[in-house]
Scaffold this active site. Structure first.
Site, PDB file in Angstrom:
ATOM      1  N   HIS A  82       0.852  -1.189   0.000  1.00  0.00           N
ATOM      2  CA  HIS A  82       0.000   0.000   0.000  1.00  0.00           C
ATOM      3  C   HIS A  82       0.885   1.235   0.000  1.00  0.00           C
ATOM      4  CE1 HIS A  82      -3.460  -2.519   0.857  1.00  0.00           C
ATOM      5  NE2 HIS A  82      -2.719  -3.141   1.755  1.00  0.00           N
ATOM      6  N   CYS A  83       0.355   2.335  -0.523  1.00  0.00           N
ATOM      7  CA  CYS A  83       1.098   3.598  -0.520  1.00  0.00           C
ATOM      8  C   CYS A  83       1.361   4.017   0.926  1.00  0.00           C
ATOM      9  CB  CYS A  83       0.302   4.686  -1.244  1.00  0.00           C
ATOM     10  SG  CYS A  83       0.292   4.457  -3.039  1.00  0.00           S
ATOM     11  N   PRO A  84       2.512   4.546   1.251  1.00  0.00           N
ATOM     12  CA  PRO A  84       3.580   4.967   0.360  1.00  0.00           C
ATOM     13  C   PRO A  84       4.609   3.873   0.068  1.00  0.00           C
ATOM     14  CG  PRO A  84       4.129   5.696   2.550  1.00  0.00           C
ATOM     15  CD  PRO A  84       2.776   4.995   2.634  1.00  0.00           C
ATOM     16  N   MET A  85       4.424   2.666   0.612  1.00  0.00           N
ATOM     17  CA  MET A  85       5.423   1.605   0.421  1.00  0.00           C
ATOM     18  C   MET A  85       5.536   1.168  -1.034  1.00  0.00           C
ATOM     19  SD  MET A  85       7.015   1.296   3.133  1.00  0.00           S
ATOM     20  CE  MET A  85       8.020  -0.098   2.695  1.00  0.00           C
ATOM     21  N   THR A  86       4.498   1.394  -1.836  1.00  0.00           N
ATOM     22  CA  THR A  86       4.580   0.994  -3.234  1.00  0.00           C
ATOM     23  C   THR A  86       5.730   1.712  -3.928  1.00  0.00           C
ATOM     24  OG1 THR A  86       2.874   2.626  -3.760  1.00  0.00           O
ATOM     25  CG2 THR A  86       2.170   0.329  -3.505  1.00  0.00           C
TER      26      THR A  86
END
Length: 78
Positions: free
Chosen positions: A12-16
């Site tokens: 999930h954002c911001p990990m993407t």
């Protein structure tokens, strides 16, 4: 030139983009990174941020329902 793959469909954002950025930093000029990601925020943010950071987004292809492959190239310096 080499091609690498990254599957961030479970992220999930911001990990993407964090994971994408880590992989992009490992590329040599001309290398490709094929990123599998989900539609929505990752599909909007990853290509845009890659472009902003000087990478070239070559293609965005649907792979299956709600999953896309974004092909990014590290540009060759002139």
């Amino acid at each position: 030139m080499a091609t690498f793959q990254l599957d961030i469909t479970k992220e999930h954002c911001p990990m993407t983009f964090v994971k994408t950025k880590i992989e992009l930093s490992k590329l040599r000029e001309g290398d490709l990174l094929e990123v599998l990601l989900c539609e929505g925020e990752p599909l909007e943010n990853v290509p845009r941020t890659a472009r902003e950071q000087g990478y070239r987004v070559l293609d965005i292809l649907p792979v299956e329902e709600a999953i896309y492959k974004v092909v990014i190239r590290k540009e060759i310096s002139e």
